[in-house]
Design a protein around this motif. Sequence first.
Motif, short mmCIF file in Angstrom:
data_model
loop_
_atom_site.label_atom_id
_atom_site.label_comp_id
_atom_site.label_asym_id
_atom_site.label_seq_id
_atom_site.Cartn_x
_atom_site.Cartn_y
_atom_site.Cartn_z
N GLN A 274 -1.24 1.97 11.24
CA GLN A 274 -1.01 2.00 9.80
C GLN A 274 -2.10 2.81 9.11
OE1 GLN A 274 -1.39 -1.72 7.64
NE2 GLN A 274 0.21 -1.12 6.18
N GLU A 275 -3.36 2.56 9.49
CA GLU A 275 -4.47 3.31 8.90
C GLU A 275 -4.37 4.80 9.21
OE1 GLU A 275 -8.15 1.62 10.15
OE2 GLU A 275 -7.78 -0.33 9.21
N VAL B 32 -1.69 6.37 6.94
CA VAL B 32 -2.19 6.51 5.57
C VAL B 32 -3.18 7.67 5.49
CG1 VAL B 32 -3.57 5.40 3.76
CG2 VAL B 32 -1.81 4.09 4.97
N HIS C 203 -2.64 7.57 -3.19
CA HIS C 203 -2.31 6.17 -3.40
C HIS C 203 -1.54 6.01 -4.71
CE1 HIS C 203 -4.52 4.22 -0.10
NE2 HIS C 203 -5.43 5.17 -0.27
N ILE D 29 1.26 -0.56 2.24
CA ILE D 29 0.44 0.34 1.42
C ILE D 29 1.37 1.33 0.74
CG2 ILE D 29 -1.39 2.08 1.46
CD1 ILE D 29 -2.50 0.62 3.94
N LEU E 20 2.13 4.69 -1.28
CA LEU E 20 1.60 6.03 -1.45
C LEU E 20 2.61 6.89 -2.20
CD1 LEU E 20 0.30 6.59 2.21
CD2 LEU E 20 -1.05 5.89 0.23
N CYS F 126 6.24 3.81 1.28
CA CYS F 126 5.39 2.71 1.74
C CYS F 126 5.13 2.82 3.23
CB CYS F 126 6.04 1.36 1.44
SG CYS F 126 6.34 1.07 -0.30
N VAL F 127 3.91 2.51 3.61
CA VAL F 127 3.57 2.37 5.02
C VAL F 127 3.52 0.88 5.29
CG1 VAL F 127 1.96 2.97 6.85
CG2 VAL F 127 2.25 4.52 4.89
#
Length: 256
Positions: free
Chosen positions: A97-98, A101, A111, A123, A125, A134-135
């Motif tokens: 996920q990181e 992003v 963001h 998250i 974006l 979205c993630v």
Amino acid sequence: MTDGLLENRLVVLPRRTYCAVMSSRTLTVTFDAHDPTRLAQFWAGLLGREVVEDSGGALLPGDDTQVSLRFAPSRAHQVESARRLHLHLTSASADDQEHTVAAALRLGGGHLDVGQRPEEGHIVLADPEGNAFCVIEPGNNFLAGCGLLGEVACDGTREVGLFWSEALGWPLVWDQNEETAIQSPHGGTKVAWGGPPVTPKEGRNRQRFHLAAAGGDQQAEVDRLIALGATRLEVGADGAVVLADPDGNEFSVNRN
């Protein structure tokens, strides 16, 4: 944004038996873009796809399990209420996920604050032209096995979900509390509608569905969709027939 609904979608309904005999169709999601090439390059880098030139715009071809994305040139003013869908990307782990992003930010995304709560795992974006996506956090059962582009999340009624199930020949995999979701018989990306209340429509949608006529018979495909509940609107400059689904969302049918 309908991401909170994902928390409730933990069980996949059995596929309806009638869908097994329906012919399934592929789906393309078209985005209006001020700079189609730039936007296509962003999404190609994020999804690991190739960019193909397409009718003055750009196409990211999908396959039997992943929807295609198309970016069409438009100078129209961006109206927030004209955004009735956004994409959900999946994650295999927290590190994954990181990574997604970070890749989105590196490619020109940013963001986006839509009122999400700190405890929510997804998250939010925006791509370089402000389209939200979205993630999703790892471990989301509803999107398990759907691939990187896990979901097209739409603002819409149950009626429109049932319409698109018939139109595409994709079985319902969720149908509860006015929320619906469909998925290709081959699996992959789900398309979901969050149910009422639906944001009032103002102007043409910035994102819309695009279908290729089965067998190249555009008129037969248009007639079939009208019989299912679509409304004919116009013929575009490119020869595509523009229709509206039961919620008034524009979509187009090409010859191929």
